[in-house]
Design an enzyme around this catalytic site. Structure first.
Site, PDB file in Angstrom:
ATOM      1  N   ILE A 133      -1.361   9.938   1.756  1.00  0.00           N
ATOM      2  CA  ILE A 133      -2.698   9.359   1.624  1.00  0.00           C
ATOM      3  C   ILE A 133      -2.633   7.852   1.398  1.00  0.00           C
ATOM      4  O   ILE A 133      -3.511   7.246   0.812  1.00  0.00           O
ATOM      5  CB  ILE A 133      -3.616  10.057   0.592  1.00  0.00           C
ATOM      6  CG1 ILE A 133      -3.139   9.882  -0.844  1.00  0.00           C
ATOM      7  CG2 ILE A 133      -3.794  11.518   0.922  1.00  0.00           C
ATOM      8  CD1 ILE A 133      -4.175  10.335  -1.875  1.00  0.00           C
ATOM      9  N   TYR A 134      -1.550   7.244   1.886  1.00  0.00           N
ATOM     10  CA  TYR A 134      -1.448   5.785   2.035  1.00  0.00           C
ATOM     11  C   TYR A 134      -1.469   5.020   0.720  1.00  0.00           C
ATOM     12  O   TYR A 134      -1.958   3.909   0.658  1.00  0.00           O
ATOM     13  CB  TYR A 134      -2.561   5.271   2.964  1.00  0.00           C
ATOM     14  CG  TYR A 134      -2.819   6.197   4.111  1.00  0.00           C
ATOM     15  CD1 TYR A 134      -1.799   6.511   5.010  1.00  0.00           C
ATOM     16  CD2 TYR A 134      -4.054   6.813   4.278  1.00  0.00           C
ATOM     17  CE1 TYR A 134      -2.009   7.394   6.053  1.00  0.00           C
ATOM     18  CE2 TYR A 134      -4.269   7.707   5.317  1.00  0.00           C
ATOM     19  CZ  TYR A 134      -3.244   7.990   6.198  1.00  0.00           C
ATOM     20  OH  TYR A 134      -3.456   8.873   7.218  1.00  0.00           O
ATOM     21  N   HIS A 135      -0.915   5.594  -0.349  1.00  0.00           N
ATOM     22  CA  HIS A 135      -0.861   4.900  -1.630  1.00  0.00           C
ATOM     23  C   HIS A 135       0.576   4.754  -2.147  1.00  0.00           C
ATOM     24  O   HIS A 135       0.808   4.918  -3.345  1.00  0.00           O
ATOM     25  CB  HIS A 135      -1.691   5.641  -2.676  1.00  0.00           C
ATOM     26  CG  HIS A 135      -3.154   5.663  -2.388  1.00  0.00           C
ATOM     27  ND1 HIS A 135      -4.053   6.385  -3.144  1.00  0.00           N
ATOM     28  CD2 HIS A 135      -3.901   5.055  -1.437  1.00  0.00           C
ATOM     29  CE1 HIS A 135      -5.269   6.232  -2.673  1.00  0.00           C
ATOM     30  NE2 HIS A 135      -5.198   5.434  -1.629  1.00  0.00           N
ATOM     31  N   PRO A 136       1.548   4.444  -1.322  1.00  0.00           N
ATOM     32  CA  PRO A 136       2.905   4.256  -1.861  1.00  0.00           C
ATOM     33  C   PRO A 136       3.003   2.959  -2.657  1.00  0.00           C
ATOM     34  O   PRO A 136       2.314   1.987  -2.368  1.00  0.00           O
ATOM     35  CB  PRO A 136       3.784   4.207  -0.603  1.00  0.00           C
ATOM     36  CG  PRO A 136       2.870   3.730   0.471  1.00  0.00           C
ATOM     37  CD  PRO A 136       1.519   4.281   0.139  1.00  0.00           C
ATOM     38  N   ILE A 147       3.517   4.676  -9.933  1.00  0.00           N
ATOM     39  CA  ILE A 147       2.187   4.772  -9.353  1.00  0.00           C
ATOM     40  C   ILE A 147       1.154   5.074 -10.435  1.00  0.00           C
ATOM     41  O   ILE A 147       1.449   5.765 -11.423  1.00  0.00           O
ATOM     42  CB  ILE A 147       2.145   5.860  -8.255  1.00  0.00           C
ATOM     43  CG1 ILE A 147       0.870   5.739  -7.420  1.00  0.00           C
ATOM     44  CG2 ILE A 147       2.297   7.247  -8.851  1.00  0.00           C
ATOM     45  CD1 ILE A 147       0.902   6.560  -6.146  1.00  0.00           C
TER      46      ILE A 147
END
Length: 221
Positions: free
Chosen positions: A155-158, A195
């Protein structure tokens, strides 16, 4: 939304009135939950979308459906990004190492089971004819984990490839300056040591604004 004619109507409605389905976000429903009661804070996040496709950016399915997706908020698995060449056009070597930690595997399987439990309750259950993916035949823990391995997305949050801190693994210091290089800073989500428990948009904006303040401060010295 599967009809080209209806897609044209939606586009026209948006262009003329700034209203309609094209003004909506993909995920209209979200929720933060715990996979275990003893946890102090939620460890998974749900997203519910009024659409169905094999993946982001792919064509919608020909049938009416909704999607229940769930993500682990604090994964313990750690990947890596390495430069392969001094040539800027050469892509780096990325090894995500998804689901390599036992805790991540346990949380992911529990999250999929919880997703099924939610979708099995009214009013969602009254609108559901059948489960398309992973399908009722995928039922055991090992099967659910393998499904997650084959279909999981970031979901593109690395974050964390240029982590802030001290020591051998740290890339930038507390003022976002790259260790060992002069006049170079990194100011994005990559400097987060771990994160955050949620979307990275707001923290990344904060990082950029804080970096701008520090750059202005240093320029006056």
């Amino acid at each position: 939304a599967n009809s080209i004619f209806k897609q044209g109507l939606m586009a026209a409605q948006y262009a003329l009135t700034q209203r309609g389905p094209m003004t909506m976000a993909a995920s209209l429903g979200t929720g933060f939950l715990k996979t275990e009661d003893h946890l102090e804070t939620p460890d998974i996040q749900f997203h519910f979308q009024p659409l169905s496709a094999d993946g982001p950016g792919k064509s919608l399915h020909s049938f009416s459906a909704y999607t229940s997706s769930v993500t682990q908020l604090r994964p313990e698995s750690r990947g890596s990004v390495h430069i392969k060449s001094i040539e800027p056009s050469m892509h780096p070597r990325i090894q995500p190492n998804y689901l390599t930690k036992a805790r991540d595997q346990t949380v992911t399987v529990a999250a999929l089971k919880l997703s099924r439990k939610i979708c099995g309750q009214p009013p969602l259950s009254t609108k559901t004819a059948s489960e398309y993916l992973p399908g009722p035949e995928v039922d055991g823990d090992a099967q659910l984990l393998e499904y997650a391995r084959q279909t999981g997305e970031t979901i593109y949050h690395p974050v964390g490839t240029c982590m802030m801190g001290t020591g051998k693994r740290a890339v930038v210091d507390s003022r976002l300056r790259v260790h060992g290089l002069a006049r170079l800073r990194v100011a994005d989500a990559s400097i987060m040591p771990t994160i955050v428990s949620g979307n990275t948009n707001a923290p990344t904006i904060m990082i950029g604004e804080k970096a701008a303040d520090m750059i202005l401060e240093d320029s006056r010295c």
